[in-house]
Design a protein around this motif. Structure first.
Motif, PDB file in Angstrom:
ATOM      1  N   TYR A 198      10.894  -4.188   3.796  1.00 27.38           N
ATOM      2  CA  TYR A 198      10.489  -4.738   2.499  1.00 27.38           C
ATOM      3  C   TYR A 198       9.090  -5.341   2.576  1.00 27.38           C
ATOM      4  N   MET A 199       8.825  -6.135   3.623  1.00 33.67           N
ATOM      5  CA  MET A 199       7.501  -6.742   3.760  1.00 33.67           C
ATOM      6  C   MET A 199       6.434  -5.678   4.002  1.00 33.67           C
ATOM      7  N   GLY A 200       6.764  -4.648   4.801  1.00 42.03           N
ATOM      8  CA  GLY A 200       5.812  -3.561   5.018  1.00 42.03           C
ATOM      9  C   GLY A 200       5.499  -2.813   3.736  1.00 42.03           C
ATOM     10  N   ASP A 201       6.539  -2.591   2.910  1.00 42.88           N
ATOM     11  CA  ASP A 201       6.326  -1.902   1.631  1.00 42.88           C
ATOM     12  C   ASP A 201       5.431  -2.729   0.709  1.00 42.88           C
ATOM     13  N   LEU A 202       5.607  -4.039   0.699  1.00 38.95           N
ATOM     14  CA  LEU A 202       4.769  -4.896  -0.148  1.00 38.95           C
ATOM     15  C   LEU A 202       3.310  -4.831   0.288  1.00 38.95           C
ATOM     16  N   VAL A 203       3.065  -4.823   1.600  1.00 41.35           N
ATOM     17  CA  VAL A 203       1.682  -4.710   2.082  1.00 41.35           C
ATOM     18  C   VAL A 203       1.095  -3.356   1.676  1.00 41.35           C
TER      19      VAL A 203
END
Length: 347
Positions: A198-203
């Motif tokens: 999820y955090m990687g997708d947001l970046v």
């Protein structure tokens, strides 16, 4: 990052504390920010110390977010593509976000300034030099190499800066803060892998939006540059030698162009600096934490070199004197005779 080994326990925040921290530094670090859920241990020789920080807040197991408290100031910090040293195997990139002050980044002849609450992403295999100016904390997100995308590499190559009010950046910051404070239930490998993804997708979304949010008009570029200059001034207001030539040189522009940027808002560089110093002096005169400091000490601390000039300009701006502001504020702080202040724990 991605947890390197299967993990069946519960995600929790952990403080890594450097040796020799003073009580004042511990107060600044605000150990209570993570409540009683956070564990504490001393930094060991095998722990990577990002940005020369005196203390780190990270997660166990490590899934990427990390906050660096009291980082090294005014010195060149050479970071690799992930912002880490070579001991952090598998790291592919890092998002950096200073809480205050400013961060200067130089790589391959390019230079950019990241102001308070803005962010920048570094990846791509080339080292960068970073200088921190009056930064108390840097929030970071480390991504594993397999999560690096073309959007991220493009943003990193151009040293794009993400504005603090970017919706994706705000969402990412709030999610990371909730994890770091132990506010989100997170246990077992499935949920941890989901959090990392999820955090990687947001970046990736953030980097994909960057091109659309980059100022395209002359007016937009001038406004973005002026905002960076104002953040620089705020970080150096206490410097009595602060001047337009010094600021222009740091930002790679002429003094005349610097003055034109301020004239576009109907003021001069000197007027802006004076107003910000006076505003800061007013806040400090009203602060209960500053009541033991003299008016002259406060004036010199905010960048004035002449007390009579400070008193004169203060009266002109606020239609009152520093002495009257101090006296009025003290009268509010002192309770009437015979009254009692509530206990610290009272509602």
């Amino acid at each position: 990052m991605t947890p390197r080994e299967p993990f069946a326990g519960r995600l929790r925040p952990v403080w890594l504390l450097g040796h020799g921290l003073t009580s004042e530094e511990l107060a600044l670090i605000e150990l209570r920010a993570s409540g009683r859920l956070a564990a504490q241990r001393r930094l060991g020789p095998s722990d990577p110390v990002l940005l020369g920080a005196r203390a780190l807040l990270r997660l166990d197991p490590d899934i990427g977010p990390i906050s660096c408290f009291s980082p090294l100031q005014d010195s060149e910090l050479v970071l690799d593509a992930a912002g880490l040293d070579s001991t952090e195997a598998g790291a592919g990139g890092m998002l950096l976000r200073p809480s205050n002050g400013r961060m200067e980044v130089v790589r391959d002849g390019q230079r950019t300034v990241v102001s308070a609450r803005e962010a920048i992403f570094l990846a791509g295999g080339r080292p960068a030099s970073v200088w921190l100016r009056h930064v108390d904390r840097v929030d970071c997100l480390i991504l594993a190499s397999e999560r690096i995308t073309a959007n991220m590499l493009e943003c990193s190559a151009s040293l794009r800066v993400f504005p603090q009010n970017n919706d994706t950046l705000v969402l990412l910051g709030n999610y990371g803060a909730a994890l770091m404070r132990g506010l989100l239930p997170m246990s077992g490998p499935v949920l941890l892998q989901h959090a990392c993804a999820y955090m990687g997708d947001l970046v990736d979304i953030l980097c994909g939006e960057a091109e659309a949010q980059t100022p395209h008009t002359v007016q937009d570029r001038a406004a973005a540059r002026l905002n960076a200059i104002k953040s620089d001034i705020e970080a150096h207001l206490d410097d009595q030698a602060l001047n337009a030539s010094q600021i222009a040189l740091r930002h790679g522009i002429s003094t005349r162009y610097l003055q034109k940027l301020f004239e576009g808002e109907g003021e001069t560089f000197s007027e802006f600096v004076l107003q910000r110093r006076l505003d800061r002096a007013m806040r400090r005169l009203q602060s209960p934490d500053e009541r033991k400091r003299s008016i002259s000490e406060i004036a010199f601390d905010v960048g004035f070199g002449d007390l009579s000039y400070f008193n004169r300009t203060f009266r002109r701006r606020f239609d009152t004197s520093p002495r009257l502001v101090r006296a009025k504020h003290r009268s509010v702080l002192v309770p009437p005779a015979g009254s009692e202040l509530p206990d610290a724990g009272s509602a």
